[in-house]
Design a protein around this motif. Structure first.
Motif: not given
Length: 311
Positions: A47-52, A210-216
Motif C-alpha cells: 500500500i505504501m508503494t501504491f500510495g507513493a 496511514f500506509a498511503a501517507l507513509g508512501g507519499m
C-alpha cells in the motif's frame, strides 16, 4: 571511527532520525489500527508503494502536489477495500490476499509508471510538484527544540497529529473501545450489538490511509520521485514494531523510533569507507530481527510463567 561515533550525537543526526521515523510511524500505526479489530493487515509495504506512485503521478497529472496527495489517499483506501472485499465478502484467506498483493506490488507500480511516464525504474523525468517544509513562526527561535520542531515536512507534522489522534480514538472513545472489543472477542462484541464487520472495514480503511501517507512521504517529500523498491522494507518495519508492541501503544512508538535510529546509523556509516556498504545497509534489518526475536522470547517466558495469556 571516533568522528563517526561523535556524529551520532549531533543535531543533524536527530533531524535525520525524525525524518526517517515518519514513514515507519505511518506504517506502524497502519498495522496497529488494523490489528486491534482482529482483521490484521500485512500489506502495508504494498500500500505504501501504491500510495507513493499514485501521489507522484497524481501530482504530475494535476500539477498540484496537494491533489496528488488526495489521489494517493484514494488509492490507499481502494486497496484496503479490495482486501476487505476478497477476505470478508468472498471468503478468501486474508493472508493469501495480502501475499498476492505484496508479490506484484512493485511490478504493477512499474507497469503504471511506464504507461504514464515511459520510464521503468523512476519518475525522475517527470516535472512533478512536491510538498515543502513548514517553518513555524516562534518555534524556530527556541534553542535546540526550535530546530527539531520547525522546518519539518508537512506530512511529518500530520504524522505527529495522527499519533495523538489515534491514541485518543483507540483508548479514550467508545468507538475505540468497540474496536478493541472486536479484536479481543468478536463473538462477545456481536452479542453486545457491535457491528464487527463494519468496524473491521473501518480499521482497514484507516490502515490504508496511514500506509498511503507513509508512501507519499517518500515520493512527495523525502526522495521527491518514485523509484522501484523505494519503500525498502519500511512497511515491514512498521509491522514488526506492531508485533513487538503486542497492543502497547507506547512500545509501538518506541520501537518505530528505534528502527528509524538504526536506519540513520546505517546512513551515517555508509558515508565512510570503514565498513563495506552492503554490510552497513543491513543494520536496520538486523535490528528488526534482533528486536522481534527478543520480544518473542520475552513473550514466551511471560506466557510460560502465567503472567499473560497465550494468544
Amino acid at each position: 571511527m571516533l568522528s563517526l561515533i561523535k556524529s551520532l550525537f549531533t543535531m543533524n543526526f536527530l533531524l535525520t532520525v525524525i525524518r526517517l521515523s515518519t514513514p515507519i510511524f505511518f506504517a506502524s500505526i497502519a498495522s496497529f489500527i488494523a490489528g486491534i479489530t482482529g482483521i490484521g493487515n500485512i500489506a502495508i509495504e504494498s500500500i505504501m508503494t501504491f500510495g507513493a506512485l499514485a501521489g507522484i503521478l497524481g501530482s504530475y497529472v494535476t500539477s498540484n502536489a496537494w491533489l496528488g496527495l488526495l489521489v494517493g489517499l484514494c488509492i490507499g483506501i481502494l486497496t484496503a477495500l479490495l482486501i476487505a472485499f476478497f477476505s470478508m465478502k468472498l471468503g478468501a484467506s486474508s493472508i493469501f490476499v495480502v501475499i498476492a498483493l505484496n508479490t506484484f506490488a512493485d511490478s504493477l507500480a512499474i507497469f503504471f509508471l511506464y504507461q504514464i511516464a515511459g520510464e521503468k525504474g523512476t519518475s525522475a523525468s517527470l516535472l512533478t510538484p512536491t510538498l515543502s517544509t513548514v517553518n513555524l513562526p516562534g518555534l524556530s527561535s527556541i534553542p535546540v527544540l526550535g530546530d527539531l520542531l520547525s522546518g519539518q515536512y508537512v506530512l511529518t507534522y500530520l504524522c505527529w497529529i495522527l499519533l495523538v489522534f489515534l491514541y485518543v480514538l483507540v483508548y479514550k472513545t467508545p468507538l475505540g473501545m468497540r474496536m478493541r472489543a472486536c479484536g479481543l472477542n468478536p463473538d462477545a462484541a456481536k452479542t453486545a450489538g457491535v457491528n464487527v464487520e463494519r468496524l473491521q472495514v473501518l480499521s482497514l480503511v484507516m490502515s490504508g490511509i496511514f500506509a498511503a501517507l507513509g508512501g507519499m512521504y517518500l515520493s512527495l517529500h523525502s526522495l521527491r520521485i518514485f523509484s522501484k523498491g523505494m519503500v525498502a522494507g519500511q512497511g515491514w518495519m512498521g509491522i514488526a514494531a506492531n508485533g513487538i508492541a503486542n497492543g502497547s501503544y507506547g512500545v509501538l512508538l518506541l520501537s518505530s523510533l528505534i528502527f528509524a535510529a538504526f536506519r540513520a546509523v546505517s546512513i551515517v556509516f555508509n558515508t565512510s569507507a570503514i565498513l563495506p556498504t552492503d554490510l552497513v545497509s543491513t543494520v536496520p534489518y538486523l535490528a528488526v530481527f534482533i528486536f522481534v526475536t527478543g520480544a518473542s522470547i520475552i513473550n514466551y517466558y511471560r506466557v510460560k510463567h502465567g503472567k499473560v495469556e497465550e494468544q
